[in-house]
Design a protein around this motif. Structure first.
Motif, PDB file in Angstrom:
ATOM      1  N   ARG A  92      18.989   5.468 -38.315  1.00  0.00           N
ATOM      2  CA  ARG A  92      19.103   4.186 -38.005  1.00  0.00           C
ATOM      3  C   ARG A  92      17.537   3.246 -39.521  1.00  0.00           C
ATOM      4  O   ARG A  92      16.886   3.523 -39.226  1.00  0.00           O
ATOM      5  CB  ARG A  92      18.491   3.743 -36.854  1.00  0.00           C
ATOM      6  CG  ARG A  92      18.294   2.085 -36.977  1.00  0.00           C
ATOM      7  CD  ARG A  92      16.790   1.416 -36.748  1.00  0.00           C
ATOM      8  NE  ARG A  92      16.771   0.366 -36.238  1.00  0.00           N
ATOM      9  CZ  ARG A  92      15.128   0.162 -36.353  1.00  0.00           C
ATOM     10  NH1 ARG A  92      14.261   0.645 -36.136  1.00  0.00           N
ATOM     11  NH2 ARG A  92      15.004  -1.817 -35.740  1.00  0.00           N
ATOM     12  N   GLU A  93      18.215   2.960 -40.034  1.00  0.00           N
ATOM     13  CA  GLU A  93      16.977   2.417 -40.993  1.00  0.00           C
ATOM     14  C   GLU A  93      16.591   0.951 -40.679  1.00  0.00           C
ATOM     15  O   GLU A  93      16.352  -0.084 -40.044  1.00  0.00           O
ATOM     16  CB  GLU A  93      17.271   1.843 -42.462  1.00  0.00           C
ATOM     17  CG  GLU A  93      16.086   1.398 -44.190  1.00  0.00           C
ATOM     18  CD  GLU A  93      16.626  -0.023 -43.840  1.00  0.00           C
ATOM     19  OE1 GLU A  93      14.838   0.232 -44.254  1.00  0.00           O
ATOM     20  OE2 GLU A  93      16.830  -0.826 -43.279  1.00  0.00           O
ATOM     21  N   ARG A  94      15.195   1.086 -41.064  1.00  0.00           N
ATOM     22  CA  ARG A  94      13.848   0.299 -40.337  1.00  0.00           C
ATOM     23  C   ARG A  94      14.336  -1.075 -39.911  1.00  0.00           C
ATOM     24  O   ARG A  94      14.396  -2.046 -39.282  1.00  0.00           O
ATOM     25  CB  ARG A  94      12.381   0.278 -40.493  1.00  0.00           C
ATOM     26  CG  ARG A  94      11.919  -0.289 -40.051  1.00  0.00           C
ATOM     27  CD  ARG A  94      10.427  -0.329 -40.706  1.00  0.00           C
ATOM     28  NE  ARG A  94      10.262  -0.603 -41.622  1.00  0.00           N
ATOM     29  CZ  ARG A  94       9.852   0.354 -43.476  1.00  0.00           C
ATOM     30  NH1 ARG A  94       8.857   1.668 -42.710  1.00  0.00           N
ATOM     31  NH2 ARG A  94      10.476   0.071 -44.413  1.00  0.00           N
ATOM     32  N   ASP A  95      14.213  -1.647 -41.630  1.00  0.00           N
ATOM     33  CA  ASP A  95      14.320  -2.690 -42.036  1.00  0.00           C
ATOM     34  C   ASP A  95      15.665  -4.269 -41.964  1.00  0.00           C
ATOM     35  O   ASP A  95      16.223  -5.217 -41.474  1.00  0.00           O
ATOM     36  CB  ASP A  95      13.934  -3.452 -43.453  1.00  0.00           C
ATOM     37  CG  ASP A  95      12.192  -3.038 -43.335  1.00  0.00           C
ATOM     38  OD1 ASP A  95      11.194  -3.560 -42.960  1.00  0.00           O
ATOM     39  OD2 ASP A  95      12.348  -1.629 -44.610  1.00  0.00           O
ATOM     40  N   SER A  96      16.951  -3.069 -42.394  1.00  0.00           N
ATOM     41  CA  SER A  96      18.346  -3.788 -42.240  1.00  0.00           C
ATOM     42  C   SER A  96      19.107  -3.056 -41.036  1.00  0.00           C
ATOM     43  O   SER A  96      19.814  -3.964 -40.187  1.00  0.00           O
ATOM     44  CB  SER A  96      19.456  -3.070 -43.281  1.00  0.00           C
ATOM     45  OG  SER A  96      19.439  -1.474 -42.902  1.00  0.00           O
ATOM     46  N   LYS A  97      18.149  -2.417 -40.053  1.00  0.00           N
ATOM     47  CA  LYS A  97      18.332  -2.071 -38.587  1.00  0.00           C
ATOM     48  C   LYS A  97      20.152  -1.197 -38.876  1.00  0.00           C
ATOM     49  O   LYS A  97      20.728  -1.594 -37.700  1.00  0.00           O
ATOM     50  CB  LYS A  97      18.337  -3.406 -37.805  1.00  0.00           C
ATOM     51  CG  LYS A  97      17.107  -3.510 -37.985  1.00  0.00           C
ATOM     52  CD  LYS A  97      17.492  -4.950 -36.598  1.00  0.00           C
ATOM     53  CE  LYS A  97      17.399  -6.647 -37.017  1.00  0.00           C
ATOM     54  NZ  LYS A  97      17.404  -6.792 -35.425  1.00  0.00           N
ATOM     55  N   GLY A  98      20.905  -1.289 -40.219  1.00  0.00           N
ATOM     56  CA  GLY A  98      21.995  -0.204 -40.525  1.00  0.00           C
ATOM     57  C   GLY A  98      21.181   0.989 -39.580  1.00  0.00           C
ATOM     58  O   GLY A  98      20.974   2.081 -39.846  1.00  0.00           O
ATOM     59  N   GLN A  99      22.945   1.550 -39.866  1.00  0.00           N
ATOM     60  CA  GLN A  99      22.819   2.686 -39.245  1.00  0.00           C
ATOM     61  C   GLN A  99      24.231   3.691 -39.755  1.00  0.00           C
ATOM     62  O   GLN A  99      25.047   2.617 -39.702  1.00  0.00           O
ATOM     63  CB  GLN A  99      22.905   2.218 -36.514  1.00  0.00           C
ATOM     64  CG  GLN A  99      21.804   2.436 -36.778  1.00  0.00           C
ATOM     65  CD  GLN A  99      22.247   2.209 -35.050  1.00  0.00           C
ATOM     66  OE1 GLN A  99      22.680   2.466 -34.316  1.00  0.00           O
ATOM     67  NE2 GLN A  99      21.956   0.848 -34.640  1.00  0.00           N
ATOM     68  N   ILE A 100      23.660   4.775 -39.369  1.00  0.00           N
ATOM     69  CA  ILE A 100      24.972   5.656 -40.178  1.00  0.00           C
ATOM     70  C   ILE A 100      25.289   6.539 -38.917  1.00  0.00           C
ATOM     71  O   ILE A 100      23.908   7.421 -38.671  1.00  0.00           O
ATOM     72  CB  ILE A 100      24.833   6.220 -41.434  1.00  0.00           C
ATOM     73  CG1 ILE A 100      23.006   6.948 -41.701  1.00  0.00           C
ATOM     74  CG2 ILE A 100      24.965   4.998 -42.188  1.00  0.00           C
ATOM     75  CD1 ILE A 100      23.601   7.426 -43.159  1.00  0.00           C
TER      76      ILE A 100
END
Length: 741
Positions: free
Chosen positions: A694-702
Motif C-alpha cells: 500500500r502506498e501512503r499518499d494515494s492509499k492505492g494497493q497492489i
C-alpha cells in the motif's frame, strides 16, 4: 492592483463635512442603496480585473474608508442634534454609515491578509502547533535535558528524527561530494584562538545585546526592535502611512544599525523587556562563540567552532597538493557548530548547537567558468535579485542561464552551485513554490565578497535562510596566510617564460612606526592592500608633492603619507609561473533548518474513513523517510507471522529500513500510525504466498508475490520506479483490509 480611490460623494455628496446643519438635502434611501450597490459592483469588478494591491495601497484605502466613516458619523450626529431632519433622512444617513463601516471592515480584512495578521497568521500558528506537537509526540525531536526543564536552544533528535537527518546527510554526500568528486574532511570542534582571530570571529562575531535593568535577563537588541516594528505593521491597522514607511525603513536597515542607533530607536519607541516591562540597558556587543581552554593550565584559549569552514581553509595547502596541485577543486565537511545565541527561539531554526554541511570550492579568480554549468542553465525558479528588493517587488521566476548571462549572478561557478542547491532541496521534498534565492543587498555583503545568495524556504515563521551561497573572493586564504606566515597559494605554470610588469609596494616599517606608533600595523596593511590604480596615483603624488593623504578604513580617517614611508615601483620580471591566491565559492547548509522546513512542507491532514477525526500525515519522499516500509500480518496467525519474517529478512538484505507491527489493533489504525511518521509503503501479509503493498499518499494497493516484495520496495525507495509504474505492472488490490482509518 491600484486600489480604486473611495469616493464618499457617491453616498453623500457633502461628505466629509457634516450634513444638514442647514436645510438637509439628503437623497432618498433607495437612491443611497442603489449608489452603494453600484460602487460595490464597480469595486468588485475592479478587484477581479487587476493584480493584488500593495500593502501601502491597502493602508491608504483603509485610512480613506475610516475617514469617511468618521465624517459620516459626524453627519449623523449633526442630523440628530439639529432636530430639523425627518426620520427618513436620519434613517438613510444611518444606513449609509453602516454601509461605510462594512466597507471599512472589508478593507481592514484585506490589509490583515496582506500583512499576515488575522486568519492567515492564525492558520500559520495552527499549522506550526500541529506540526511541532506531532514531531515531539512521535519523538522526531524534543527539548534536551527535558526532565531538568531543558535549556533554551538545545534539542535532541529521537529515533525517527535521527533517521531523517541521516538520510538528508546521506543524500547531501551523494548529491555533492560523490557527484562533484569533492574532498571530504573532518576537523575538530575545538579551535585555537589564533585561527579565529585570523578569520575575524574573535573581534567581529557578535550580536548586540540589551539587559533587563532589574532582572538581568538578556535579549538580542535587533530582535526586540524587529518584533516591535513587525507587530505594529501587522496588528495596528490604523497606523499612519508615514509611520508604516518608517517601520519598514527600520526593518530594511536593521543589520546596518550601530549600537548607538539601535539604542536610540529602542528608546524612541519605548521598547521595554517583553517579559517584565522593565526598562532595558543600552545595547552592547556580545561574542557568540563558546570560549574554552585547551589543556590543564588554562593558558591556551580556544573556542567551540562557530562554523566548519575554517578547518578547510587552514588545510588548503595539504588539500591542494593531495589534489595534484590542480584547480578548481572543492573540499567538504559535515559537522557540529556552536553559537551562544542570546535568546534562542523558533525551535530548530535558531539553536546553540547545530549541524552544518559546508563546501569550499577553490577556483582561479581570473576564470570562474564551470564546465557543467550547461547542466543547470535551463533551470527556472524564484529568484529575488537586489533590484527587485530595492524597488519593493516580489521574487520572480528566472532562468538560471539568463541570470548569469545578464550579470545578475556574478559568475558561472556561483550560478552552478545555486542550481545544484535548488535540485538538492526540491529532491528532498521542499515545495518549489515556497523556495526562493535571494541576493544579498549591498548593506548585507562583506566588503570582500563578490556576490552572495541565500536559499530561503517559506514556513510558518516566514522566509527562512537555510543555505548561503557566497563568492568570498580570496579573503579567507589571505587572512590565514598573513596570520600564519604560510602562503596558501596556487600555481599556474607557463609553457614559456613570460615577461611581466609587477607592482612592488615596500612600506618602511621604521618611518611608519615613528609617525603612527600604535596604528602602524593598520596603516601598513592598508598600504599593502592598495589596488594597482591606487598605488600608481599615490606614486605620482609622492613624486610631485612629496606627500599625500591616504584613507585608512580600519582607522576611519585620512592620514598623511610621505615619500619616506613607502616605495612604489613597477618592475619587469621574467616569470615561469603565476602564483595567486584562489577565490572561494562557499555553499553553507543549515541542516536543522532544512529539516524543519521539510517537516512543515511534508505535513498535511486528511479525514479518517468515518470522517470523525483528522489524521496527521508526513508525505516524506522515500529518499528521506525515516522508515521505508512497514510489515503488517493481517491477523495473529503463525503462518502470517512466518511470512512476515521472510519478508523482513529480504528487506534487511536489500538494505531497506522497516518495522514489523503485530499489534492487535485494526489494519486501518496501523496504517494511520505509520502515516503519521511518514512511512511511504506498507506490506500487509494476508496470505503465505502473496501480499498487499500500500502506498501512503494515494492509499492505492497492489498484489505482489512474497518473493518480489523486497525488489519492488527497493525500486520504489531508490527512485528506479514510481508508484504509477508498479501499479501498471501488478494487479490492484481491493479487499476487506483496505484503508479503515
Amino acid at each position: 492592483m491600484v486600489f480604486m480611490r473611495f469616493r464618499p460623494h457617491l453616498i453623500f455628496s457633502s461628505l466629509p463635512r457634516p450634513l444638514a446643519v442647514s436645510k438637509p438635502r439628503t437623497p432618498p434611501a433607495a437612491t443611497l442603496a442603489a449608489a452603494a450597490a453600484r460602487r460595490r459592483h464597480h469595486s468588485t469588478a475592479a478587484a477581479t480585473s487587476m493584480a493584488a494591491p500593495s500593502e501601502d495601497a491597502l493602508r491608504r484605502a483603509l485610512a480613506e474608508r475610516q475617514a469617511a466613516v468618521d465624517g459620516q458619523a459626524e453627519a449623523v450626529r449633526a442630523l440628530k442634534a439639529g432636530g430639523g431632519a425627518s426620520k427618513a433622512d436620519v434613517d438613510a444617513a444611518v444606513e449609509a454609515l453602516k454601509a461605510l463601516k462594512v466597507e471599512a471592515g472589508a478593507a481592514a480584512r484585506r490589509l490583515q491578509q496582506a500583512v499576515g495578521a488575522g486568519a492567515g497568521g492564525a492558520a500559520r500558528e495552527e499549522l506550526r502547533q500541529a506540526v511541532v506537537n506531532t514531531l515531539e509526540r512521535k519523538l522526531f525531536y524534543i527539548p534536551s535535558f527535558k526532565i531538568y526543564r531543558g535549556v533554551a536552544g538545545l534539542y535532541d533528535y529521537g529515533p525517527p528524527g535521527c533517521r531523517v537527518k541521516a538520510n538528508v546527510l546521506s543524500f547531501w554526500r551523494q548529491h555533492f561530494v560523490l557527484e562533484e568528486n569533492m574532498l571530504e574532511v573532518d576537523c575538530p570542534c575545538v579551535t585555537p584562538e589564533v585561527v579565529l582571530k585570523a578569520s575575524g570571529h574573535v573581534e567581529k562575531f557578535t550580536d548586540l545585546m540589551v539587559k533587563d535593568e532589574k532582572t538581568g535577563t538578556c535579549y538580542r537588541a535587533d530582535h526586540l526592535l524587529k518584533d516591535f516594528c513587525k507587530e505594529k505593521l501587522e496588528k495596528d491597522l490604523t497606523l499612519p502611512q508615514e509611520k508604516a514607511d518608517e517601520f519598514k525603513r527600520v526593518l530594511a536597515i536593521l543589520d546596518d544599525l550601530s549600537a548607538e542607533e539601535l539604542g536610540a530607536k529602542i528608546k524612541e519607541y519605548g521598547i521595554v523587556a517583553p517579559d517584565t516591562r522593565n526598562p532595558l540597558s543600552d545595547p552592547y556587543p556580545f561574542n557568540l562563540m563558546f570560549q574554552t581552554s585547551i589543556g590543564p593550565t588554562g593558558l591556551s584559549v580556544g573556542y567551540m567552532r562557530p562554523e566548519t569552514a575554517q578547518g578547510i581553509f587552514v588545510n588548503f595547502k595539504d588539500l591542494y597538493y593531495y589534489n595534484g596541485q590542480k584547480l578548481p577543486f572543492a573540499a567538504a565537511q559535515i559537522g557540529q557548530a556552536f553559537r551562544n545565541e542570546i535568546s534562542p527561539r523558533q525551535g530548530l531554526l535558531r539553536v546553540r548547537e547545530f549541524t552544518l554541511a559546508e563546501i569550499e570550492h577553490f577556483v582561479d579568480p581570473e576564470d570562474k567558468s564551470h564546465p557543467k554549468f550547461v547542466d543547470v542553465a535551463d533551470l527556472e525558479f524564484l529568484m529575488f535579485p537586489r533590484e527587485l528588493q530595492l524597488s519593493g517587488e516580489s521574487a520572480k521566476p528566472m532562468k538560471l542561464g539568463e541570470a548569469v548571462s545578464k550579470g545578475t549572478v556574478n559568475n558561472e561557478t556561483l550560478g552552478y552551485f545555486i542550481g545544484r542547491v535548488y535540485l538538492f532541496l526540491t529532491r528532498l521534498g521542499i515545495d518549489k513554490s515556497r523556495l526562493r534565492f535571494r541576493q544579498h543587498l549591498p548593506n548585507e555583503m562583506a566588503h570582500y565578497a563578490a556576490d552572495c545568495w541565500d536559499a530561503e524556504i517559506e514556513c510558518s515563521y516566514g522566509w527562512i535562510e537555510c543555505v548561503g551561497i557566497a563568492d568570498r573572493s580570496a579573503y579567507d586564504l589571505r587572512a590565514h596566510s598573513e596570520k600564519s606566515n604560510v602562503p596558501l597559494v596556487a600555481h599556474e605554470k607557463f609553457s614559456k617564460p613570460r615577461e611581466v610588469e609587477k607592482l612592488v609596494i615596500v612600506p618602511s616599517k621604521k618611518d611608519l612606526g615613528l609617525a603612527f606608533k600604535g596604528n602602524q600595523k593598520m596603516v601598513l596593511e592598508a598600504l599593502e592592500a592598495m589596488s594597482e590604480k591606487e598605488a600608481l596615483e599615490m606614486k605620482a603624488a609622492l613624486e610631485t608633492k612629496g606627500e599625500t593623504e591616504f584613507k585608512v578604513c580600519t582607522l576611519g580617517k585620512d592620514v598623511v603619507i610621505t615619500n619616506k614611508m613607502v616605495s612604489i615601483s613597477m618592475e619587469k620580471k621574467l616569470e615561469h609561473q603565476r602564483v595567486f591566491t584562489p577565490s572561494v565559492i562557499e555553499p553553507s547548509f543549515g541542516i536543522g533548518r532544512i529539516i524543519y522546513c521539510l517537516f512543515e512542507h511534508s505535513f498535511y491532514t486528511r479525514p479518517s474513513k468515518s470522517e470523525e477525526e483528522q489524521l496527521n500525515v508526513f508525505r516524506f519522499p522515500p529518499l528521506v523517510a525515516p522508515i521505508k516500509c512497514t510489515v503488517f500480518p493481517l491477523v495473529k496467525n503463525q503462518e502470517f507471522d512466518d511470512a512476515a519474517k521472510v519478508i523482513a529478512k529480504a528487506l534487511t538484505t536489500a538494505g531497506i529500513s522497516h518495522i514489523i507491527d503485530t499489534t492487535a489493533i485494526s489494519i486501518g489504525r496501523r496504517y494511520a500510525r505509520t502515516d503519521e511518521i511518514g512511512v511511504p509503503f506498507a506490506v500487509t501479509v494476508d496470505s503465505p504466498t502473496n501480499v498487499t503493498i500500500r502506498e501512503r499518499d494515494s492509499k492505492g494497493q497492489i498484489r505482489v508475490d512474497i518473493n518480489e516484495v523486497a525488489s519492488v520496495v527497493k525500486q520504489l525507495t531508490e527512485g528506479q520506479s514510481t508508484w504509477a509504474d508498479v501499479a501498471a505492472t501488478y494487479p490492484a488490490h481491493v479487499g476487506p483490509q483496505g484503508d479503515q482509518e
